[in-house]
Design a protein around this motif. Structure first.
Motif, PDB file in Angstrom:
ATOM      1  N   CYS A  18       0.731  -1.135  -0.142  1.00  0.00           N
ATOM      2  CA  CYS A  18      -0.123   0.008  -0.186  1.00  0.00           C
ATOM      3  C   CYS A  18       0.901   1.211  -0.007  1.00  0.00           C
ATOM      4  O   CYS A  18       0.383   2.330  -0.266  1.00  0.00           O
ATOM      5  N   GLY A  19       2.060   1.124   0.234  1.00  0.00           N
ATOM      6  CA  GLY A  19       2.938   2.120  -0.140  1.00  0.00           C
ATOM      7  C   GLY A  19       3.194   3.121   1.106  1.00  0.00           C
ATOM      8  O   GLY A  19       3.788   4.283   1.208  1.00  0.00           O
ATOM      9  N   PHE A  20       2.556   2.757   2.332  1.00  0.00           N
ATOM     10  CA  PHE A  20       2.929   3.635   3.477  1.00  0.00           C
ATOM     11  C   PHE A  20       2.603   2.755   4.837  1.00  0.00           C
ATOM     12  O   PHE A  20       1.972   1.748   4.768  1.00  0.00           O
ATOM     13  N   SER A  21       2.937   3.228   5.950  1.00  0.00           N
ATOM     14  CA  SER A  21       3.172   2.172   7.146  1.00  0.00           C
ATOM     15  C   SER A  21       1.865   2.227   7.742  1.00  0.00           C
ATOM     16  O   SER A  21       1.004   2.993   7.679  1.00  0.00           O
ATOM     17  N   GLN A  22       1.788   0.841   8.472  1.00  0.00           N
ATOM     18  CA  GLN A  22       0.564   0.818   9.331  1.00  0.00           C
ATOM     19  C   GLN A  22       1.033   1.203  10.701  1.00  0.00           C
ATOM     20  O   GLN A  22       1.667   0.133  11.271  1.00  0.00           O
ATOM     21  N   ILE A  23       0.710   2.024  11.404  1.00  0.00           N
ATOM     22  CA  ILE A  23       1.335   2.376  12.823  1.00  0.00           C
ATOM     23  C   ILE A  23       0.258   1.546  13.635  1.00  0.00           C
ATOM     24  O   ILE A  23      -1.002   1.497  13.691  1.00  0.00           O
ATOM     25  N   LYS A  24       1.052   0.651  14.395  1.00  0.00           N
ATOM     26  CA  LYS A  24       0.452  -0.230  15.709  1.00  0.00           C
ATOM     27  C   LYS A  24       0.656   0.500  16.860  1.00  0.00           C
ATOM     28  O   LYS A  24       1.753   0.254  17.551  1.00  0.00           O
ATOM     29  N   ASP A  25       0.079   1.318  17.205  1.00  0.00           N
ATOM     30  CA  ASP A  25      -0.188   2.250  18.400  1.00  0.00           C
ATOM     31  C   ASP A  25      -1.276   2.400  19.242  1.00  0.00           C
ATOM     32  O   ASP A  25      -2.408   2.481  18.373  1.00  0.00           O
ATOM     33  N   GLY A  26      -1.385   2.420  20.487  1.00  0.00           N
ATOM     34  CA  GLY A  26      -2.744   2.506  21.022  1.00  0.00           C
ATOM     35  C   GLY A  26      -3.508   3.992  20.729  1.00  0.00           C
ATOM     36  O   GLY A  26      -4.261   4.068  21.144  1.00  0.00           O
ATOM     37  N   ASN A  27      -2.682   4.919  20.424  1.00  0.00           N
ATOM     38  CA  ASN A  27      -3.243   6.275  20.308  1.00  0.00           C
ATOM     39  C   ASN A  27      -3.605   6.210  18.721  1.00  0.00           C
ATOM     40  O   ASN A  27      -4.003   7.322  18.370  1.00  0.00           O
ATOM     41  N   ASP A  28      -3.564   5.566  17.860  1.00  0.00           N
ATOM     42  CA  ASP A  28      -3.910   5.232  16.399  1.00  0.00           C
ATOM     43  C   ASP A  28      -5.159   5.512  16.182  1.00  0.00           C
ATOM     44  O   ASP A  28      -6.010   4.805  16.678  1.00  0.00           O
ATOM     45  N   THR A  29      -5.624   6.546  15.546  1.00  0.00           N
ATOM     46  CA  THR A  29      -7.120   6.740  15.157  1.00  0.00           C
ATOM     47  C   THR A  29      -7.399   6.102  14.077  1.00  0.00           C
ATOM     48  O   THR A  29      -8.756   5.957  13.587  1.00  0.00           O
ATOM     49  N   GLY A  30      -6.381   5.397  13.192  1.00  0.00           N
ATOM     50  CA  GLY A  30      -6.903   4.415  11.891  1.00  0.00           C
ATOM     51  C   GLY A  30      -7.067   5.246  10.630  1.00  0.00           C
ATOM     52  O   GLY A  30      -7.802   4.550  10.001  1.00  0.00           O
ATOM     53  N   LYS A  31      -6.849   6.394  10.493  1.00  0.00           N
ATOM     54  CA  LYS A  31      -7.406   7.217   9.398  1.00  0.00           C
ATOM     55  C   LYS A  31      -6.048   8.091   8.729  1.00  0.00           C
ATOM     56  O   LYS A  31      -5.797   8.567   9.624  1.00  0.00           O
ATOM     57  N   TRP A  32      -5.579   7.719   7.520  1.00  0.00           N
ATOM     58  CA  TRP A  32      -4.518   8.481   6.904  1.00  0.00           C
ATOM     59  C   TRP A  32      -5.374   9.540   6.257  1.00  0.00           C
ATOM     60  O   TRP A  32      -6.316   9.254   5.467  1.00  0.00           O
ATOM     61  N   ILE A  33      -4.666  10.648   6.089  1.00  0.00           N
ATOM     62  CA  ILE A  33      -5.227  11.905   5.326  1.00  0.00           C
ATOM     63  C   ILE A  33      -4.240  11.883   4.109  1.00  0.00           C
ATOM     64  O   ILE A  33      -2.856  12.023   4.449  1.00  0.00           O
ATOM     65  N   ASN A  34      -4.783  11.857   2.925  1.00  0.00           N
ATOM     66  CA  ASN A  34      -3.501  12.164   1.666  1.00  0.00           C
ATOM     67  C   ASN A  34      -3.567  13.804   1.516  1.00  0.00           C
ATOM     68  O   ASN A  34      -4.446  14.259   1.056  1.00  0.00           O
ATOM     69  N   LEU A  35      -2.371  14.123   1.665  1.00  0.00           N
ATOM     70  CA  LEU A  35      -2.211  15.523   1.681  1.00  0.00           C
ATOM     71  C   LEU A  35      -2.131  16.189   0.304  1.00  0.00           C
ATOM     72  O   LEU A  35      -2.217  17.376   0.180  1.00  0.00           O
ATOM     73  N   VAL A  36      -2.143  15.160  -0.701  1.00  0.00           N
ATOM     74  CA  VAL A  36      -2.093  15.909  -2.132  1.00  0.00           C
ATOM     75  C   VAL A  36      -3.230  15.151  -2.972  1.00  0.00           C
ATOM     76  O   VAL A  36      -3.135  14.964  -4.294  1.00  0.00           O
ATOM     77  N   ALA A  37      -4.146  14.970  -2.223  1.00  0.00           N
ATOM     78  CA  ALA A  37      -5.524  14.363  -2.772  1.00  0.00           C
ATOM     79  C   ALA A  37      -6.057  15.522  -3.770  1.00  0.00           C
ATOM     80  O   ALA A  37      -6.689  15.104  -4.895  1.00  0.00           O
ATOM     81  N   ASP A  38      -5.995  16.779  -3.613  1.00  0.00           N
ATOM     82  CA  ASP A  38      -6.221  17.915  -4.510  1.00  0.00           C
ATOM     83  C   ASP A  38      -4.986  17.927  -5.377  1.00  0.00           C
ATOM     84  O   ASP A  38      -3.983  18.749  -4.837  1.00  0.00           O
ATOM     85  N   SER A  39      -4.773  17.803  -6.801  1.00  0.00           N
ATOM     86  CA  SER A  39      -3.678  17.961  -7.400  1.00  0.00           C
ATOM     87  C   SER A  39      -3.695  19.394  -7.840  1.00  0.00           C
ATOM     88  O   SER A  39      -2.471  19.918  -8.408  1.00  0.00           O
ATOM     89  N   ALA A  40      -4.367  20.103  -7.675  1.00  0.00           N
ATOM     90  CA  ALA A  40      -4.313  21.718  -7.835  1.00  0.00           C
ATOM     91  C   ALA A  40      -3.562  22.319  -6.494  1.00  0.00           C
ATOM     92  O   ALA A  40      -3.119  23.647  -6.428  1.00  0.00           O
ATOM     93  N   LEU A  41      -3.345  21.590  -5.523  1.00  0.00           N
ATOM     94  CA  LEU A  41      -2.527  22.013  -4.303  1.00  0.00           C
ATOM     95  C   LEU A  41      -3.247  23.177  -3.596  1.00  0.00           C
ATOM     96  O   LEU A  41      -2.477  24.137  -3.178  1.00  0.00           O
TER      97      LEU A  41
END
Length: 220
Positions: A18-41
């Motif tokens: 999947c190209g990015f890590s899966q954090i195994k942490d008790g504080n993990d909210t479980g959701k990644w945000i793609n910061l370049v989802a908008d290609s217009a930036l």
């Protein structure tokens, strides 16, 4: 026999598929945000370094909507950073990057920022280079006073790859601790960060560099 092994809640492993890590942490909210989802930036802003300097007339930043890669054109770049326009406190920031290799012996330079002030007066950077870097440094608060912190001496094994090869960096910010993970291992930790929140971003410093899988996961 009872096992004495325990899992330390940190940056444990990368799932290559999947190209990015899966954090195994008790504080993990479980959701990644793609910061370049908008290609217009439109969620990003250019900020000069230092804050009082003028910006180059032409932006060095552009996104490839097909690959999702963010490209910094070295021939256009002055010294600036590209700020994602939202503050975060506790999180994991995942970035994959590579310099476009140049002929001859060149000194490559860039960085990944976390918990910066909006103008970059306060900044914390993971240093990027060609077979160099992999440490945290910056201008931060020490006893409430802005000072330079440089943790380059923490690097015991150089894990950064040469220009032309992809690297995987993650910075975990949690409480007063900033931990930098480089290609499979933690190489640098700043354990007394007094700045509790701020902006993430990427640095342009005159070199052509590509970034991909720019993602952030907030921690509770």
């Amino acid at each position: 026999m009872r096992s004495h092994l325990r899992v330390i809640p940190c940056l444990l492993f990368v799932i290559a598929a999947c190209g990015f890590s899966q954090i195994k942490d008790g504080n993990d909210t479980g959701k990644w945000i793609n910061l370049v989802a908008d290609s217009a930036l439109r969620e990003w802003s250019r900020v000069p370094v230092p804050p009082t300097a003028p910006l180059a007339a032409v932006s060095p930043w552009r996104a490839d909507p097909t690959s999702g890669t963010l490209i910094c054109d070295g021939d256009k770049a002055g010294h600036e950073w590209f700020r994602y326009n939202r503050e975060f406190s506790n999180f994991v920031f995942h970035v994959e990057w590579r310099f476009n290799k140049l002929e001859g012996d060149r000194k490559y330079n860039s960085g990944i920022y976390v918990r910066n002030s909006s103008d970059g007066t306060i900044w914390h950077q993971a240093q990027l280079g060609s077979s160099s870097g992999g440490y945290i440094f910056g201008d931060t608060l020490v006893g409430g006073v802005r000072q330079r912190v440089n943790l380059s001496r923490q690097v015991k094994e150089q894990r950064v790859k040469e220009a032309g090869d992809w690297n995987v960096f993650e910075i975990q910010a949690e409480g007063r601790n900033l931990a930098l993970w480089v290609n499979g291992a933690i190489t640098s930790e700043f354990r007394e960060c007094e700045v509790s929140r701020g902006y993430v971003g990427l640095e342009a410093e005159g070199y052509s560099i590509e970034f991909r899988n720019i993602r952030l996961k907030e921690l509770r």
